[in-house]
Design a protein around this motif. Structure first.
Motif, PDB file in Angstrom:
ATOM      1  N   THR A  59     -19.956  23.275  84.446  1.00 39.59           N
ATOM      2  CA  THR A  59     -20.866  24.176  83.833  1.00 39.59           C
ATOM      3  C   THR A  59     -22.031  23.712  83.834  1.00 39.59           C
ATOM      4  OG1 THR A  59     -19.200  23.948  81.246  1.00 39.59           O
ATOM      5  CG2 THR A  59     -21.647  24.459  80.933  1.00 39.59           C
ATOM      6  N   THR A  60     -22.412  23.041  84.418  1.00 35.81           N
ATOM      7  CA  THR A  60     -23.618  22.754  85.427  1.00 35.81           C
ATOM      8  C   THR A  60     -23.841  23.669  86.674  1.00 35.81           C
ATOM      9  OG1 THR A  60     -23.561  20.916  84.785  1.00 35.81           O
ATOM     10  CG2 THR A  60     -24.995  21.073  85.901  1.00 35.81           C
ATOM     11  N   GLN A  61     -22.842  23.934  87.225  1.00 38.09           N
ATOM     12  CA  GLN A  61     -22.460  24.485  88.300  1.00 38.09           C
ATOM     13  C   GLN A  61     -22.952  26.343  88.147  1.00 38.09           C
ATOM     14  OE1 GLN A  61     -18.693  23.606  90.032  1.00 38.09           O
ATOM     15  NE2 GLN A  61     -19.686  21.316  91.097  1.00 38.09           N
ATOM     16  N   ASP A  62     -21.923  26.657  86.778  1.00 37.64           N
ATOM     17  CA  ASP A  62     -21.928  28.039  86.760  1.00 37.64           C
ATOM     18  C   ASP A  62     -23.453  28.122  86.192  1.00 37.64           C
ATOM     19  OD1 ASP A  62     -18.915  28.577  85.374  1.00 37.64           O
ATOM     20  OD2 ASP A  62     -19.527  28.112  87.415  1.00 37.64           O
ATOM     21  N   SER A  63     -24.050  27.400  85.319  1.00 39.20           N
ATOM     22  CA  SER A  63     -25.142  27.902  84.582  1.00 39.20           C
ATOM     23  C   SER A  63     -26.288  28.128  86.287  1.00 39.20           C
ATOM     24  CB  SER A  63     -25.804  26.598  84.225  1.00 39.20           C
ATOM     25  OG  SER A  63     -27.382  26.828  83.727  1.00 39.20           O
ATOM     26  N   SER A  64     -26.445  27.207  86.608  1.00 41.19           N
ATOM     27  CA  SER A  64     -27.410  26.598  88.688  1.00 41.19           C
ATOM     28  C   SER A  64     -26.834  28.300  88.929  1.00 41.19           C
ATOM     29  CB  SER A  64     -26.838  26.391  89.413  1.00 41.19           C
ATOM     30  OG  SER A  64     -27.679  26.099  90.508  1.00 41.19           O
ATOM     31  N   ILE A  65     -25.889  28.513  89.163  1.00 44.22           N
ATOM     32  CA  ILE A  65     -25.287  30.141  89.495  1.00 44.22           C
ATOM     33  C   ILE A  65     -26.191  30.955  89.070  1.00 44.22           C
ATOM     34  CG2 ILE A  65     -23.801  31.838  90.720  1.00 44.22           C
ATOM     35  CD1 ILE A  65     -21.886  29.232  91.360  1.00 44.22           C
ATOM     36  N   SER A  66     -26.123  31.323  87.939  1.00 44.46           N
ATOM     37  CA  SER A  66     -26.370  32.335  87.106  1.00 44.46           C
ATOM     38  C   SER A  66     -27.800  32.262  86.904  1.00 44.46           C
ATOM     39  CB  SER A  66     -25.740  31.912  85.627  1.00 44.46           C
ATOM     40  OG  SER A  66     -26.482  33.414  84.304  1.00 44.46           O
ATOM     41  N   ASN A  67     -28.174  31.458  87.177  1.00 42.08           N
ATOM     42  CA  ASN A  67     -29.698  31.355  87.089  1.00 42.08           C
ATOM     43  C   ASN A  67     -30.424  32.378  88.811  1.00 42.08           C
ATOM     44  OD1 ASN A  67     -30.247  30.077  84.601  1.00 42.08           O
ATOM     45  ND2 ASN A  67     -30.280  28.040  86.014  1.00 42.08           N
ATOM     46  N   GLY A  68     -29.433  31.992  89.780  1.00 44.65           N
ATOM     47  CA  GLY A  68     -30.271  32.280  91.010  1.00 44.65           C
ATOM     48  C   GLY A  68     -29.637  34.168  90.654  1.00 44.65           C
ATOM     49  N   ASP A  69     -28.862  34.382  90.132  1.00 46.84           N
ATOM     50  CA  ASP A  69     -27.948  35.766  89.880  1.00 46.84           C
ATOM     51  C   ASP A  69     -29.193  36.921  88.987  1.00 46.84           C
ATOM     52  OD1 ASP A  69     -26.010  36.030  91.370  1.00 46.84           O
ATOM     53  OD2 ASP A  69     -24.795  35.540  89.645  1.00 46.84           O
ATOM     54  N   ASP A  70     -29.495  36.153  88.100  1.00 49.75           N
ATOM     55  CA  ASP A  70     -30.828  36.688  87.441  1.00 49.75           C
ATOM     56  C   ASP A  70     -32.723  36.236  88.007  1.00 49.75           C
ATOM     57  OD1 ASP A  70     -28.827  35.979  85.033  1.00 49.75           O
ATOM     58  OD2 ASP A  70     -30.102  34.174  84.434  1.00 49.75           O
ATOM     59  N   ALA A  71     -32.410  35.531  88.967  1.00 53.61           N
ATOM     60  CA  ALA A  71     -33.672  36.345  89.809  1.00 53.61           C
ATOM     61  C   ALA A  71     -33.266  37.186  90.676  1.00 53.61           C
ATOM     62  CB  ALA A  71     -33.871  34.978  90.506  1.00 53.61           C
ATOM     63  N   ASP A  72     -31.845  37.097  90.751  1.00 50.52           N
ATOM     64  CA  ASP A  72     -32.162  38.661  91.847  1.00 50.52           C
ATOM     65  C   ASP A  72     -32.454  39.970  91.120  1.00 50.52           C
ATOM     66  OD1 ASP A  72     -31.632  37.194  94.186  1.00 50.52           O
ATOM     67  OD2 ASP A  72     -29.741  37.445  94.367  1.00 50.52           O
ATOM     68  N   ASP A  73     -31.930  39.552  90.230  1.00 46.73           N
ATOM     69  CA  ASP A  73     -31.681  41.004  89.589  1.00 46.73           C
ATOM     70  C   ASP A  73     -32.914  41.452  88.295  1.00 46.73           C
ATOM     71  OD1 ASP A  73     -28.946  41.048  88.995  1.00 46.73           O
ATOM     72  OD2 ASP A  73     -28.003  40.241  87.231  1.00 46.73           O
ATOM     73  N   LYS A  74     -34.076  40.624  88.760  1.00 46.99           N
ATOM     74  CA  LYS A  74     -35.575  40.805  88.024  1.00 46.99           C
ATOM     75  C   LYS A  74     -36.101  41.980  89.002  1.00 46.99           C
ATOM     76  CE  LYS A  74     -35.710  36.377  85.541  1.00 46.99           C
ATOM     77  NZ  LYS A  74     -36.552  35.301  84.951  1.00 46.99           N
ATOM     78  N   GLN A  75     -35.621  42.010  89.887  1.00 44.79           N
ATOM     79  CA  GLN A  75     -35.967  42.767  91.453  1.00 44.79           C
ATOM     80  C   GLN A  75     -35.126  44.470  90.913  1.00 44.79           C
ATOM     81  OE1 GLN A  75     -36.532  41.951  95.240  1.00 44.79           O
ATOM     82  NE2 GLN A  75     -35.192  40.008  95.023  1.00 44.79           N
ATOM     83  N   GLU A  76     -36.176  45.562  90.915  1.00 46.62           N
ATOM     84  CA  GLU A  76     -35.743  46.406  90.935  1.00 46.62           C
ATOM     85  C   GLU A  76     -35.370  46.989  92.487  1.00 46.62           C
ATOM     86  OE1 GLU A  76     -37.452  50.631  90.561  1.00 46.62           O
ATOM     87  OE2 GLU A  76     -38.886  49.066  89.660  1.00 46.62           O
ATOM     88  N   THR A  77     -33.868  47.534  92.038  1.00 56.14           N
ATOM     89  CA  THR A  77     -33.182  47.487  92.980  1.00 56.14           C
ATOM     90  C   THR A  77     -32.807  49.360  92.761  1.00 56.14           C
ATOM     91  OG1 THR A  77     -31.304  47.370  91.447  1.00 56.14           O
ATOM     92  CG2 THR A  77     -32.686  45.663  93.320  1.00 56.14           C
ATOM     93  N   VAL A  78     -32.328  49.829  94.254  1.00 51.77           N
ATOM     94  CA  VAL A  78     -31.458  51.318  93.830  1.00 51.77           C
ATOM     95  C   VAL A  78     -30.224  50.866  94.428  1.00 51.77           C
ATOM     96  CG1 VAL A  78     -33.193  52.678  94.399  1.00 51.77           C
ATOM     97  CG2 VAL A  78     -32.940  51.218  96.063  1.00 51.77           C
ATOM     98  N   ASP A  79     -29.226  51.774  94.229  1.00 52.85           N
ATOM     99  CA  ASP A  79     -27.517  52.226  94.520  1.00 52.85           C
ATOM    100  C   ASP A  79     -27.840  52.988  95.921  1.00 52.85           C
ATOM    101  OD1 ASP A  79     -26.966  49.755  93.506  1.00 52.85           O
ATOM    102  OD2 ASP A  79     -27.127  50.971  91.643  1.00 52.85           O
ATOM    103  N   LEU A  80     -27.211  53.419  97.039  1.00 54.18           N
ATOM    104  CA  LEU A  80     -27.120  53.773  98.231  1.00 54.18           C
ATOM    105  C   LEU A  80     -25.965  54.258  98.807  1.00 54.18           C
ATOM    106  CD1 LEU A  80     -30.736  52.387 100.021  1.00 54.18           C
ATOM    107  CD2 LEU A  80     -30.567  54.488  98.238  1.00 54.18           C
ATOM    108  N   LYS A  81     -26.057  55.213  99.329  1.00 54.88           N
ATOM    109  CA  LYS A  81     -24.545  55.455  99.844  1.00 54.88           C
ATOM    110  C   LYS A  81     -24.574  55.956 101.437  1.00 54.88           C
ATOM    111  CE  LYS A  81     -21.189  56.621  97.842  1.00 54.88           C
ATOM    112  NZ  LYS A  81     -20.577  55.614  97.356  1.00 54.88           N
ATOM    113  N   ILE A  82     -24.442  54.459 102.030  1.00 52.21           N
ATOM    114  CA  ILE A  82     -24.831  55.093 103.592  1.00 52.21           C
ATOM    115  C   ILE A  82     -23.824  54.783 104.419  1.00 52.21           C
ATOM    116  CG2 ILE A  82     -25.635  53.305 105.677  1.00 52.21           C
ATOM    117  CD1 ILE A  82     -27.504  53.035 103.664  1.00 52.21           C
TER     118      ILE A  82
END
Length: 287
Positions: free
Chosen positions: A45-68
Motif C-alpha cells: 500500500t505504501t509503495q502504491d501510494s508513492s507511485i500514485s503520487n508521482g503519476d498525479d504530479a505528471d497528470d497536473k501538466q497540460e498534455t496533448v495526444d499526438l499521432k507520430i
C-alpha cells in the motif's frame, strides 16, 4: 507388573502431549502467516501510494495526444503542451530510434525546435509527420549529395553571377510578375500553408511550388502539368538574389546527377528561401 504398567501409562501420557500440542503449532503458523500477509499488504500500500503520487504530479501538466507518422508507421505520443520542439524530437527518438539530428519533423511546415507546442498551436489529435533515415542510410545517401554540393559551389565561384548569365537574363528581363507573392528582404519565415505561385520557370511560363509534407514530395505545377517530385531525389538546391530586386531570388532544384537536370524558378520571395532548402534537403544535410 504394576510398576511396568504404570511406567507404560506414564510413557503413553508423555507421548500423547506433543500430539495435543500440534494444533497449537498449526494455529501459530497461521497466525504468523496472517501477520506477514498484513505486513506485506501494508508495504505494498505504501509503495502504491508513492507511485500514485508521482503519476498525479505528471497528470497536473497540460498534455496533448499526438499521432507520430514515420516510415509508414504510426505511433501514439502524449507530451506536455509546453514542451519545446527539441523535446518532441527526443520523444520521437525514444519511439522510433531515429536520432533528433536526422529528423525532419513537420507540422504545417518544418517544426521549429526553439518554440513550444503551445506556441506552434499544436492541438490534441494532431498528426506529426517525420521524415528521416538511420545513420547508415544517411551516410550512404548523403555522401554523393555533399560531393555534388561542393562541386556546384566551386563551379559557382568561377562563374559570373547567375542573374547576369544569358540563359537567365532572357527570363529576368521580362520583369517581375504582376501576381507574384510579396517579398520581405532580410527575414526568414516558415513555408506558407498555400502554394508559392506567380513565379516563372526557365521557359518564361508561370510555375507554382506546392510542398506536400505528408508525402515528402515537391509538386512543380505549370499550366500544362504537375510534376510530383520526391524530395529525397532532389540532389541539391541553389539560389541567388536577383540584382536590383534582392528581396527575390532565382532558385534551382537539381533533379539528377548533373547541372543539366536543374529546374529553375525565378522570383522566389527571399523570406522563404531558407525554409525551402531546409524542407527539401533536411537540416541534417548541414551537419
Amino acid at each position: 507388573m504394576a510398576t511396568q504398567d504404570g511406567s507404560e501409562e506414564v510413557l503413553m501420557e508423555t507421548e500423547a502431549k506433543p500430539k495435543e500440542a500440534e494444533p497449537l503449532g498449526e494455529d501459530a503458523e497461521k497466525s504468523d502467516a496472517e501477520t506477514t500477509s498484513h505486513t506485506d499488504a501494508g508495504n505494498a500500500t505504501t509503495q502504491d501510494s508513492s507511485i500514485s503520487n508521482g503519476d498525479d504530479a505528471d497528470d497536473k501538466q497540460e498534455t496533448v495526444d499526438l499521432k507520430i507518422i514515420w516510415n509508414k508507421n504510426k505511433y501514439d505520443l502524449k507530451i506536455p503542451v509546453d514542451s519545446a520542439g527539441a523535446k518532441l524530437k527526443e520523444r520521437i527518438h525514444s519511439l522510433t530510434g531515429l536520432p533528433p539530428a536526422m529528423q525532419k519533423v513537420m507540422y504545417k511546415g518544418l517544426l521549429p525546435e526553439d518554440k513550444t507546442l503551445r506556441e506552434i498551436k499544436i492541438t490534441n489529435g494532431a498528426k506529426i509527420m517525420v521524415v528521416g533515415s538511420t545513420i547508415n542510410d544517411v551516410l550512404a545517401v548523403n555522401t554523393p549529395k555533399e560531393v555534388i554540393q561542393q562541386e556546384v559551389k566551386a563551379e559557382e565561384n568561377k562563374k559570373e553571377p547567375l542573374c547576369r548569365q544569358k540563359q537567365h537574363r532572357k527570363v529576368l528581363d521580362k520583369g517581375k510578375p504582376d501576381d507574384i507573392m510579396p517579398a520581405i528582404k532580410g527575414t526568414k519565415e516558415r513555408l506558407p500553408t498555400v502554394p508559392l505561385s506567380g513565379m516563372f520557370n526557365k521557359s518564361g511560363g508561370k510555375v507554382r511550388l506546392t510542398f506536400k509534407l505528408e508525402q515528402d514530395q515537391l509538386w512543380i505545377g505549370t499550366k500544362e502539368r504537375t510534376e510530383k517530385v520526391p524530395m529525397g531525389s532532389i540532389k541539391n538546391v541553389v539560389s541567388e538574389p536577383i540584382e536590383g530586386h534582392e528581396d527575390y531570388h532565382m532558385m534551382a532544384f537539381q533533379l539528377g546527377p548533373t547541372e543539366a537536370s536543374q529546374y529553375w524558378v525565378y522570383w522566389v520571395p527571399a523570406q522563404f528561401v531558407d525554409a525551402i532548402k531546409d524542407t527539401v534537403l533536411g537540416k541534417w544535410q548541414y551537419f
